[in-house]
Scaffold this active site. Sequence first.
Site, PDB file in Angstrom:
ATOM      1  CG  ASP A  98     -47.097   9.094  12.718  1.00 15.07           C
ATOM      2  OD1 ASP A  98     -46.612   8.395  13.618  1.00 15.07           O
ATOM      3  OD2 ASP A  98     -47.014   8.794  11.512  1.00 15.07           O
ATOM      4  CG  ASP A 162     -45.584   2.203   9.733  1.00 17.58           C
ATOM      5  OD1 ASP A 162     -46.403   2.640  10.563  1.00 17.58           O
ATOM      6  OD2 ASP A 162     -44.704   2.903   9.209  1.00 17.58           O
TER       7      ASP A 162
END
Length: 230
Positions: A98, A162
Site C-alpha cells: 500500500d 478506496d
Amino acid sequence: YDYVNIDDCWMNAEPDARKKISPDRMGPFRDAGGRLLPNRHFPDMKGLADYIHGLGLKAGLYTSPGPKTCAGFAGAYQHEADDARLFAEWGFDFLKYDWCTYGAIVKKPTPIDELQKPYRLMGGLLREQPRDIVFNLCQYGMGDVWKWGADVGGHSWRTAGDLGFELDRIFEVALKNCEHRDWQKPGAWNDPDYIQIGYIGNARGEGLPAPCGLTPTEQYSFMSLWALMA
C-alpha cells in the site's frame, strides 16, 4: 475464496497523540538485526500462517513501501529485502503493498518511473523467494497502473481509490473498472477494491464486525459484478 488476508495494524506503531492506538499495538518497529516485529496481537506469525494453511486456505499479509503504513504502523522502507524474506519464511502467500507514506518520499508531480520504483523493487524480491507470493499493487490507479502493473511483478492492482465504507458507489466503480479490461488477463488482474459484504468492520476500527448496510440482493449484485469483471 482461497485467501485469508491480514490488512494494516499487525505490526508495531509509534506513540502518536493524534491517533487512538492502543498500547498493546505500540513498540519498536524492528529488533537490533532489523527484523520486523509484529505487535502483541500477532505473537506467532508463522504459526498463524500454518493454521490458515491447515484449513486448506492461503494466507495474505499487508505492508507499505513507505516508512509507515496508512495507519501509522511500521512500513518496509529501506528494509524491503529483509521483509520479503521474512514474509516467505513465515509462509505467507499474498502481499498487499500500500503506497501510503511513500508519497512523502517522492517529488510531486511524481514521474512514472518513480511510481513504478517501489513496486518493481518488491516484485523482484518476491520472485526470489522459495515460495509463490501473489503481489497486489495498492496505489489507487496512479500513472495508469493497469498498463504496467504486470511488468513490475504485480498480479493485481488497484484501479482507483478506496471504495469506502459508504458502499454507495459500487456501480460507479464497476463501470470505471471495466474501461481497463484490455490490460487484464489470467495472473494480471484489475482490482476495484475489496468486496464488502456480509459482516464488515467500521471506519473507526472499533468493536466487532456488523452486517453491512446492503440488502441481500445488493450483496449478490456486488459479488456478481466483481466476479464478472474478472
